[in-house]
Design a protein around this motif. Structure first.
Motif, PDB file in Angstrom:
ATOM      1  N   TYR A 183      16.307 -11.215 -10.314  1.00 47.91           N
ATOM      2  CA  TYR A 183      15.950  -9.988 -11.011  1.00 47.91           C
ATOM      3  C   TYR A 183      16.397  -8.722 -10.291  1.00 47.91           C
ATOM      4  O   TYR A 183      16.727  -7.730 -10.932  1.00 47.91           O
ATOM      5  N   HIS A 184      16.360  -8.734  -8.974  1.00 47.01           N
ATOM      6  CA  HIS A 184      16.735  -7.562  -8.172  1.00 47.01           C
ATOM      7  C   HIS A 184      17.477  -8.028  -6.916  1.00 47.01           C
ATOM      8  O   HIS A 184      16.936  -7.951  -5.808  1.00 47.01           O
ATOM      9  N   PRO A 185      18.693  -8.546  -7.068  1.00 47.65           N
ATOM     10  CA  PRO A 185      19.394  -9.133  -5.921  1.00 47.65           C
ATOM     11  C   PRO A 185      19.638  -8.141  -4.778  1.00 47.65           C
ATOM     12  O   PRO A 185      19.513  -8.520  -3.605  1.00 47.65           O
ATOM     13  N   GLY A 186      19.939  -6.908  -5.081  1.00 51.13           N
ATOM     14  CA  GLY A 186      20.163  -5.923  -4.023  1.00 51.13           C
ATOM     15  C   GLY A 186      18.920  -5.707  -3.177  1.00 51.13           C
ATOM     16  O   GLY A 186      18.996  -5.678  -1.942  1.00 51.13           O
ATOM     17  N   ALA A 187      17.792  -5.565  -3.824  1.00 48.17           N
ATOM     18  CA  ALA A 187      16.529  -5.372  -3.105  1.00 48.17           C
ATOM     19  C   ALA A 187      16.168  -6.608  -2.281  1.00 48.17           C
ATOM     20  O   ALA A 187      15.680  -6.487  -1.157  1.00 48.17           O
ATOM     21  N   ALA A 188      16.417  -7.790  -2.834  1.00 49.32           N
ATOM     22  CA  ALA A 188      16.097  -9.024  -2.117  1.00 49.32           C
ATOM     23  C   ALA A 188      16.950  -9.162  -0.859  1.00 49.32           C
ATOM     24  O   ALA A 188      16.440  -9.505   0.217  1.00 49.32           O
ATOM     25  N   ILE A 189      18.225  -8.882  -0.965  1.00 45.11           N
ATOM     26  CA  ILE A 189      19.116  -8.996   0.193  1.00 45.11           C
ATOM     27  C   ILE A 189      18.775  -7.930   1.230  1.00 45.11           C
ATOM     28  O   ILE A 189      18.725  -8.218   2.428  1.00 45.11           O
ATOM     29  N   ARG A 190      18.495  -6.718   0.774  1.00 48.03           N
ATOM     30  CA  ARG A 190      18.088  -5.658   1.705  1.00 48.03           C
ATOM     31  C   ARG A 190      16.822  -6.055   2.453  1.00 48.03           C
ATOM     32  O   ARG A 190      16.705  -5.869   3.658  1.00 48.03           O
ATOM     33  N   HIS A 191      15.875  -6.633   1.742  1.00 47.66           N
ATOM     34  CA  HIS A 191      14.618  -7.072   2.356  1.00 47.66           C
ATOM     35  C   HIS A 191      14.891  -8.120   3.433  1.00 47.66           C
ATOM     36  O   HIS A 191      14.333  -8.048   4.531  1.00 47.66           O
ATOM     37  N   MET A 192      15.731  -9.082   3.128  1.00 47.72           N
ATOM     38  CA  MET A 192      16.037 -10.133   4.109  1.00 47.72           C
ATOM     39  C   MET A 192      16.714  -9.546   5.346  1.00 47.72           C
ATOM     40  O   MET A 192      16.368  -9.903   6.476  1.00 47.72           O
ATOM     41  N   LEU A 193      17.674  -8.646   5.152  1.00 49.99           N
ATOM     42  CA  LEU A 193      18.371  -8.032   6.289  1.00 49.99           C
ATOM     43  C   LEU A 193      17.433  -7.169   7.129  1.00 49.99           C
ATOM     44  O   LEU A 193      17.459  -7.234   8.366  1.00 49.99           O
ATOM     45  N   GLU A 194      16.619  -6.372   6.471  1.00 52.76           N
ATOM     46  CA  GLU A 194      15.681  -5.514   7.204  1.00 52.76           C
ATOM     47  C   GLU A 194      14.657  -6.338   7.969  1.00 52.76           C
ATOM     48  O   GLU A 194      14.299  -6.000   9.098  1.00 52.76           O
ATOM     49  N   THR A 195      14.179  -7.418   7.376  1.00 52.56           N
ATOM     50  CA  THR A 195      13.224  -8.290   8.052  1.00 52.56           C
ATOM     51  C   THR A 195      13.860  -8.906   9.288  1.00 52.56           C
ATOM     52  O   THR A 195      13.254  -8.941  10.366  1.00 52.56           O
ATOM     53  N   TYR A 196      15.078  -9.371   9.152  1.00 52.41           N
ATOM     54  CA  TYR A 196      15.792  -9.971  10.283  1.00 52.41           C
ATOM     55  C   TYR A 196      15.975  -8.948  11.410  1.00 52.41           C
ATOM     56  O   TYR A 196      15.689  -9.230  12.573  1.00 52.41           O
ATOM     57  N   LYS A 197      16.434  -7.743  11.061  1.00 50.94           N
ATOM     58  CA  LYS A 197      16.643  -6.707  12.074  1.00 50.94           C
ATOM     59  C   LYS A 197      15.333  -6.314  12.751  1.00 50.94           C
ATOM     60  O   LYS A 197      15.288  -6.131  13.973  1.00 50.94           O
ATOM     61  N   GLU A 198      14.268  -6.199  11.974  1.00 51.09           N
ATOM     62  CA  GLU A 198      12.968  -5.812  12.526  1.00 51.09           C
ATOM     63  C   GLU A 198      12.436  -6.887  13.475  1.00 51.09           C
ATOM     64  O   GLU A 198      11.914  -6.578  14.541  1.00 51.09           O
ATOM     65  N   LYS A 199      12.578  -8.140  13.108  1.00 54.58           N
ATOM     66  CA  LYS A 199      12.109  -9.223  13.983  1.00 54.58           C
ATOM     67  C   LYS A 199      12.894  -9.255  15.281  1.00 54.58           C
ATOM     68  O   LYS A 199      12.340  -9.484  16.347  1.00 54.58           O
ATOM     69  N   ARG A 200      14.193  -8.997  15.212  1.00 51.27           N
ATOM     70  CA  ARG A 200      15.006  -8.935  16.435  1.00 51.27           C
ATOM     71  C   ARG A 200      14.574  -7.763  17.310  1.00 51.27           C
ATOM     72  O   ARG A 200      14.464  -7.885  18.519  1.00 51.27           O
ATOM     73  N   ARG A 201      14.319  -6.623  16.677  1.00 46.68           N
ATOM     74  CA  ARG A 201      13.889  -5.446  17.428  1.00 46.68           C
ATOM     75  C   ARG A 201      12.560  -5.687  18.111  1.00 46.68           C
ATOM     76  O   ARG A 201      12.374  -5.364  19.296  1.00 46.68           O
ATOM     77  N   LEU A 202      11.614  -6.285  17.392  1.00 52.20           N
ATOM     78  CA  LEU A 202      10.295  -6.556  17.967  1.00 52.20           C
ATOM     79  C   LEU A 202      10.381  -7.593  19.084  1.00 52.20           C
ATOM     80  O   LEU A 202       9.653  -7.502  20.067  1.00 52.20           O
ATOM     81  N   ALA A 203      11.271  -8.562  18.963  1.00 52.92           N
ATOM     82  CA  ALA A 203      11.439  -9.576  19.999  1.00 52.92           C
ATOM     83  C   ALA A 203      11.958  -8.942  21.295  1.00 52.92           C
ATOM     84  O   ALA A 203      11.576  -9.351  22.398  1.00 52.92           O
ATOM     85  N   HIS A 204      12.798  -7.943  21.176  1.00 52.07           N
ATOM     86  CA  HIS A 204      13.356  -7.286  22.360  1.00 52.07           C
ATOM     87  C   HIS A 204      12.361  -6.338  23.015  1.00 52.07           C
ATOM     88  O   HIS A 204      12.476  -6.032  24.184  1.00 52.07           O
ATOM     89  N   GLU A 205      11.359  -5.867  22.255  1.00 49.96           N
ATOM     90  CA  GLU A 205      10.327  -4.976  22.809  1.00 49.96           C
ATOM     91  C   GLU A 205       9.318  -5.746  23.647  1.00 49.96           C
ATOM     92  O   GLU A 205       8.748  -5.197  24.564  1.00 49.96           O
ATOM     93  N   ASP A 206       9.076  -6.992  23.302  1.00 54.19           N
ATOM     94  CA  ASP A 206       8.043  -7.783  24.009  1.00 54.19           C
ATOM     95  C   ASP A 206       8.479  -8.207  25.360  1.00 54.19           C
ATOM     96  O   ASP A 206       9.164  -8.135  26.111  1.00 54.19           O
TER      97      ASP A 206
END
Length: 96
Positions: free
Chosen positions: A73-96
């Motif tokens: 239904y919203h492929p652009g939003a879904a892909i953006r969500h997946m990319l942002e989630t991946y980037k955020e998890k990597r960022r948080l992993a490097h902060e710990d």
């Protein structure tokens, strides 16, 4: 995502059922009052969870169900969500 969930799970044609409308109102209220909204991407990536446990579980069910449907239904939003989630998890992993 709540509208998609409601349409598929509860069979609503227009608008939301009362339960889904209440969940959406609650989610909007929590987002409006979130002190981290400027810097975070998604609530699932936040270290502080401001949802009540029962509402958090409901929103988790909605996201789990509606997430795969978002690709249709919203492929652009879904892909953006997946990319942002991946980037955020990597960022948080490097902060710990």
């Amino acid at each position: 995502m709540i509208a998609l969930y409601c349409r598929k799970k509860h069979g609503t044609k227009e608008g939301l059922c009362p339960d889904c409308a209440a969940l959406e109102a609650y989610a909007r209220q929590r987002s409006d009052k979130c002190p981290f909204m400027e810097t975070k991407t998604f609530c699932s990536n936040c270290k502080v969870h401001c949802y009540k446990p029962e509402m958090r579980e409901k929103i988790r069910q909605v996201m789990r169900f509606a997430g795969p449907w978002m690709l249709l239904y919203h492929p652009g939003a879904a892909i953006r969500h997946m990319l942002e989630t991946y980037k955020e998890k990597r960022r948080l992993a490097h902060e710990d």
